[in-house]
Design an enzyme around this catalytic site. Structure first.
Site, mmCIF file in Angstrom:
data_model
loop_
_atom_site.group_PDB
_atom_site.id
_atom_site.type_symbol
_atom_site.label_atom_id
_atom_site.label_comp_id
_atom_site.label_asym_id
_atom_site.label_seq_id
_atom_site.Cartn_x
_atom_site.Cartn_y
_atom_site.Cartn_z
ATOM 1 C CG ASP A 195 -2.618 -0.665 1.094
ATOM 2 O OD1 ASP A 195 -3.066 0.114 -0.110
ATOM 3 O OD2 ASP A 195 -2.544 -1.241 1.383
ATOM 4 C CG HIS A 252 -10.488 4.483 0.982
ATOM 5 N ND1 HIS A 252 -10.416 4.627 1.989
ATOM 6 C CD2 HIS A 252 -11.241 3.940 -0.081
ATOM 7 C CE1 HIS A 252 -10.799 2.837 2.224
ATOM 8 N NE2 HIS A 252 -10.945 3.041 1.835
ATOM 9 C CG LEU A 253 -15.600 8.544 0.978
ATOM 10 C CD1 LEU A 253 -17.381 9.374 0.626
ATOM 11 C CD2 LEU A 253 -14.990 9.607 2.156
ATOM 12 N N GLY A 254 -14.324 5.601 4.407
ATOM 13 C CA GLY A 254 -14.591 4.043 4.898
ATOM 14 C C GLY A 254 -13.977 4.186 6.264
ATOM 15 C CB CYS A 294 -18.321 4.797 15.607
ATOM 16 S SG CYS A 294 -19.443 5.549 13.994
#
Length: 357
Positions: free
Chosen positions: A111, A168-170, A241
């Site tokens: 990565d 990047h949404l995570g 969360c």
């Protein structure tokens, strides 16, 4: 069949991919590893390759995708120190699987390798030569995702798209500025703790906070836990969360505050990245469940209307990319449905093709 290995402390996630099917699961490192491969020799013989995700290669693993050799295995072992919790799992999986299946290709995906070409002014911390010589710099993360997203944009939007802001949404939200396939900057630093707040990490803070906590009697181990495992969305809401938990429409004041802070940071970084790129051709949103993020993405786009964005909603969950920018938008905006398994499968093809060449 292709076997995929992704570290997810304290477990390892695995996926099995073939032309007709896909299955996934997870196991602890002390589990029966033969069970992952199917538990029998016939199943192992059907395995065409094994693909591993290394979260942090430091200065030692510099290629995003490569065939595992003894030299590469040695480099992975030495790179464990950069992100021990994750890298130890990848290293353990490599050693075990190489023994179990020595004759199939083993492919390593890293990565951080994508960001090795990041300019010095973006990667360097303003530290003394002594500290910089220890490898203290900004390495980024999720390079596999951003590299994949840029390649998808080229296919779906066309070659005129060269200057991209990739979001990047995570659970670990992060961003990258990419110009002609090369990274200019990213939100993540030495580790994923720096940057945007995550499901459990604090994101950007003044490092003096560490000294303040130490002076208050916290040990370094406790401080590490507080900032990397008890902060972010968890710290702001007071409970565990995930990113998708945060996207759920509810009236929780604490969740609303967490969303507002994340939204603010993404808009702030987007403005900075646009300036670095000299203006963006496209903004890419990468997420596993686009429709659940529609309202949040709409908030980001609204905050960036000064750049000339004009977008339409809602967003679908169909495979591939969804163009949400209007025809009169100065910047193309696309939402990509991408999960780590698809990204690993697509990136592993690069290593196989290079080996053939």
């Amino acid at each position: 069949m292709q076997l995929l290995i992704d570290p997810a402390p304290p477990a390892i996630k695995w996926g099995k991919h073939s032309a007709k099917s896909f299955s996934s699961g997870e196991c602890l490192t002390d589990a029966d590893w033969l069970a992952i491969t199917g538990g029998n020799s016939d199943s192992r013989q059907r395995t065409a390759s094994v693909v591993y995700r290394l979260r942090h290669g430091g200065e030692l693993v510099r290629l995003p995708a490569q065939i595992v050799t003894p030299k590469v295995l040695e480099a992975v072992g030495a790179a464990v120190r950069y992100l021990p919790e994750y890298n130890e799992l990848t290293y353990a999986a490599l050693k075990r699987m190489l023994r179990i299946m020595p004759k199939v290709p083993h492919i390593l995906l890293c990565d951080t390798a994508f960001f090795m070409e990041m300019p010095l002014e973006a990667s360097a911390y303003a530290l003394s030569p002594l500290l910089r010589a220890r490898g203290l710099k900004r390495y980024g993360d999720y390079g596999l995702t951003h590299q994949w997203a840029f390649a998808e944009a080229q296919k779906l939007l066309g070659p005129p798209v060269s200057k991209v802001i990739s979001i990047h949404l995570g659970d670990h939200p992060n961003m990258a500025a990419v110009n002609n396939g090369r990274p200019l900057d990213t939100t993540i630093g030495f580790t994923p703790v720096e940057g945007l707040p995550s499901h459990s990490g604090c994101g950007d803070i003044d490092v003096s906070v560490v000294f303040e906590l130490q002076a208050a009697g916290f040990s370094l181990k406790e401080i590490n836990t507080l900032l990397s495992a008890r902060s972010g969305f968890r710290g702001l809401t007071g409970t565990a969360c995930s990113f998708m938990d945060l996207m759920n429409a509810d009236t929780s004041v604490k969740k609303a505050m967490a969303r507002k802070i994340l939204l603010y940071d993404i808009i702030r970084y987007s403005g900075a990245f646009s300036a670095l790129l000299g203006g963006a051709d496209a903004i890419l949103f990468i997420t596993e469940e686009p429709s659940k993020c529609a309202a949040f993405i709409q908030g980001i786009c609204s905050g960036l209307e000064f750049l000339g964005l004009r977008c339409r909603f809602p967003i679908s969950d169909r495979a591939g990319g969804t163009l949400i920018s209007e025809q009169d938008s100065r910047i193309k905006v696309m939402v990509l449905k991408g999960d780590i398994w698809r990204i690993m499968i697509d990136n592993s093809k690069n290593a196989v093709q290079e080996e053939i060449i």
